[in-house]
Structures are given as structure tokens and as C-alpha cells.
Design a protein around this motif. Structure first.
Motif, mmCIF file in Angstrom:
data_model
loop_
_atom_site.group_PDB
_atom_site.id
_atom_site.type_symbol
_atom_site.label_atom_id
_atom_site.label_comp_id
_atom_site.label_asym_id
_atom_site.label_seq_id
_atom_site.Cartn_x
_atom_site.Cartn_y
_atom_site.Cartn_z
ATOM 1 N N GLN A 1 73.850 48.785 48.778
ATOM 2 C CA GLN A 1 75.290 48.825 49.014
ATOM 3 C C GLN A 1 75.857 47.427 49.233
ATOM 4 O O GLN A 1 76.938 47.085 48.727
ATOM 5 C CB GLN A 1 75.590 49.707 50.224
ATOM 6 N N ALA A 2 75.136 46.606 49.992
ATOM 7 C CA ALA A 2 75.585 45.226 50.242
ATOM 8 C C ALA A 2 75.649 44.438 48.935
ATOM 9 O O ALA A 2 76.583 43.660 48.703
ATOM 10 C CB ALA A 2 74.641 44.549 51.232
ATOM 11 N N LYS A 3 74.657 44.638 48.079
ATOM 12 C CA LYS A 3 74.622 43.950 46.783
ATOM 13 C C LYS A 3 75.798 44.399 45.914
ATOM 14 O O LYS A 3 76.449 43.588 45.240
ATOM 15 C CB LYS A 3 73.300 44.251 46.087
ATOM 16 N N LYS A 4 76.094 45.698 45.956
ATOM 17 C CA LYS A 4 77.203 46.244 45.183
ATOM 18 C C LYS A 4 78.536 45.673 45.663
ATOM 19 O O LYS A 4 79.403 45.291 44.859
ATOM 20 C CB LYS A 4 77.198 47.771 45.321
ATOM 21 N N GLU A 5 78.717 45.588 47.001
ATOM 22 C CA GLU A 5 79.961 45.055 47.564
ATOM 23 C C GLU A 5 80.125 43.577 47.253
ATOM 24 O O GLU A 5 81.237 43.101 46.965
ATOM 25 C CB GLU A 5 79.978 45.293 49.076
ATOM 26 N N ALA A 6 79.018 42.819 47.318
ATOM 27 C CA ALA A 6 79.078 41.391 47.003
ATOM 28 C C ALA A 6 79.460 41.172 45.545
ATOM 29 O O ALA A 6 80.240 40.276 45.208
ATOM 30 C CB ALA A 6 77.734 40.736 47.307
ATOM 31 N N LYS A 7 78.912 42.012 44.662
ATOM 32 C CA LYS A 7 79.220 41.907 43.237
ATOM 33 C C LYS A 7 80.690 42.212 42.974
ATOM 34 O O LYS A 7 81.363 41.518 42.193
ATOM 35 C CB LYS A 7 78.333 42.880 42.452
ATOM 36 N N ALA A 8 81.219 43.255 43.665
ATOM 37 C CA ALA A 8 82.631 43.616 43.508
ATOM 38 C C ALA A 8 83.550 42.511 44.021
ATOM 39 O O ALA A 8 84.578 42.199 43.404
ATOM 40 C CB ALA A 8 82.912 44.924 44.255
ATOM 41 N N ALA A 9 83.167 41.895 45.155
ATOM 42 C CA ALA A 9 83.979 40.812 45.722
ATOM 43 C C ALA A 9 83.990 39.602 44.795
ATOM 44 O O ALA A 9 85.026 38.958 44.594
ATOM 45 C CB ALA A 9 83.431 40.415 47.097
ATOM 46 N N ALA A 10 82.834 39.279 44.199
ATOM 47 C CA ALA A 10 82.749 38.150 43.272
ATOM 48 C C ALA A 10 83.605 38.407 42.038
ATOM 49 O O ALA A 10 84.293 37.509 41.529
ATOM 50 C CB ALA A 10 81.295 37.912 42.881
ATOM 51 N N LYS A 11 83.587 39.659 41.549
ATOM 52 C CA LYS A 11 84.384 40.020 40.377
ATOM 53 C C LYS A 11 85.875 39.906 40.683
ATOM 54 O O LYS A 11 86.657 39.403 39.863
ATOM 55 C CB LYS A 11 84.039 41.445 39.943
ATOM 56 N N ALA A 12 86.265 40.371 41.876
ATOM 57 C CA ALA A 12 87.676 40.295 42.275
ATOM 58 C C ALA A 12 88.133 38.847 42.396
ATOM 59 O O ALA A 12 89.240 38.493 41.974
ATOM 60 C CB ALA A 12 87.875 41.026 43.604
ATOM 61 N N ALA A 13 87.274 37.999 42.973
ATOM 62 C CA ALA A 13 87.616 36.574 43.105
ATOM 63 C C ALA A 13 87.759 35.916 41.737
ATOM 64 O O ALA A 13 88.639 35.068 41.523
ATOM 65 C CB ALA A 13 86.536 35.870 43.922
#
Length: 240
Positions: A168-180
Motif C-alpha cells: 500500500q505504501a508503494k502504491k501511494e508513493a507511486k500515485a504521489a509521484a505521478k501527481a507531482a
């Protein structure tokens, strides 16, 4: 005769209140400790003691004068010396310095006690954690031996929960990087659009500024719009 007696009594009372003037001056000179500054008795043109008992301590006025090494021409002064009553100098400077020193000492003592308390607390927590860890290991071993199947299932559940949390942490980090990344792209496109939309205007301003540069070297025609102003500054840097 009565007047003389009254003045004598008044002088005695004032002496008790104001203390020994020569001793005050000696204390002040000892306190500041500067060889190029000398404090001595200052004789005021008025004898305050006979006019106002509240101002009696002004009979002990102290002047402090630097010598010529510290202040060239100071020894030639005839008036205008720095002066205050001895009690006021001691209250404002000497005694205050002692108060500050006492406060600093108290603060150092408090900090030392705090450091000692922090060290002792750390030692206590270390011993406590070791004891709790040892007890937990003993409880875990006892559980394993008494009910091995339940113990194994609990271990599997913990491992699964850990893997799920990491996923879940990896998924959230990936989503945050994509949003940035998307946000940066939008800003880039907006900046490019702003520059393209105003390219002719920027050229006009740049030509005017260049023409009037001999008169107004630091002229900057776009000031009221921050975004436009930044884009124009970047345009001029690119032109240069």
C-alpha cells in the motif's frame, strides 16, 4: 542650635540609607575593572541634602571618565562628565550584573540537572526495554510450545499484514509521484503558453527598454503582473 541638631540627625539618617560614598566608588571601580576608565566623586553645584531628603543620596554623585588612551581629549574636559548617584550606578549596573550572573549560574545548574535526568531516564528506559523484550521472548516461546498451530497462524497473519502495508505504501508513493509529475507538466505548459501568447508584447517592451537604456538603465516595464513579469524576465534572459 536646633537647626544644627536637625541637620546632624538628617545627615546621620541619610548616611545610613546611602552608605559610605568612598566605598561605593571603590566597589564601582572594582566592578568595571577597566584601567582606562576612572570613577571618582562628582561634586554637584547644589547641595541636595539640605533641600530634599529624598534626594539626599545625590550628595554621593559619581563621575566616570575615560583617559586619553581610550578617548582622546577626555582628560581636558571641564564639564559634561557621565555621572549618576552611586546607588543608581550600583542598582543599574553592578547589582544587575550580579543578578545576571546568579541567573546564568541557576540556568547552568538547571541544564546540568536536566542533562543528568535525561541520561538517567535513558538508562532506565534501556533497562526497561530489555526486560520487556526478554519477557516477550519468553511469552512467545511459551505460546509456541503450548499451541504451535495458533502461534504459526499468528506469525503468518503478521507477515501478511506487513506485506500488505508495504504494498500500500508503494502504491501511494507511486500515485504521489505521478501527481507531482502531472502538476509539473501543467505548470510547464502554462508557462510556455504564457510566453507564446505574449511573445510580440515582450519583444515590444524589450525594444523600448533597449532604446531608452541610456536614460533609464534599470527600467522594467512589466511590474503589475507577477506571472507576466517573471515570464518577461525569462524572455529577456533567453534573448541575451
Amino acid at each position: 542650635m536646633k537647626l544644627s541638631s536637625s541637620l546632624f540627625v538628617l545627615a546621620s539618617v541619610n548616611a545610613d540609607i546611602c552608605g559610605d560614598c568612598d566605598q561605593h566608588i571603590a566597589d564601582i571601580n572594582t566592578w568595571h575593572g577597566a584601567s582606562n576608565v576612572v570613577c571618582s566623586r562628582y561634586t554637584h553645584p547644589r547641595d541636595y541634602a539640605q533641600f530634599d531628603t529624598r534626594a539626599a543620596c545625590k550628595a554621593c554623585m559619581v563621575q566616570c571618565v575615560p583617559n586619553n588612551d581610550a578617548c582622546s581629549g577626555a582628560e581636558d574636559l571641564e564639564a559634561g562628565f557621565w555621572n549618576k548617584t552611586a546607588l543608581k550606578i550600583k542598582a543599574q549596573y553592578v547589582n544587575k550584573a550580579e543578578e545576571f550572573a546568579a541567573e546564568r549560574l541557576a540556568e547552568k545548574t538547571r541544564m546540568r540537572l536536566q542533562r543528568n535526568l535525561t541520561k538517567e531516564t535513558a538508562k532506565y528506559n534501556k533497562i526497561k526495554n530489555k526486560t520487556e523484550e526478554k519477557q516477550a521472548k519468553a511469552d512467545n516461546k511459551e505460546w509456541k510450545e503450548s499451541d504451535r498451530e495458533t502461534w504459526r497462524q499468528n506469525k503468518r497473519d503478521i507477515a501478511n499484514a506487513r506485506r500488505a502495508a508495504a504494498k500500500q505504501a508503494k502504491k501511494e508513493a507511486k500515485a504521489a509521484a505521478k501527481a507531482a509529475k502531472e502538476e509539473a507538466k501543467e505548470k510547464r505548459l502554462a508557462k510556455r503558453a504564457l510566453a507564446d501568447a505574449n511573445k510580440a508584447l515582450f519583444s515590444f517592451y524589450a525594444d523600448l527598454e533597449k532604446h531608452y537604456e541610456p536614460l533609464c538603465e534599470e527600467m522594467h516595464l512589466i511590474e503589475d503582473n507577477n506571472k507576466l513579469s517573471r515570464a518577461y524576465s525569462q524572455f529577456k534572459m533567453n534573448q541575451a
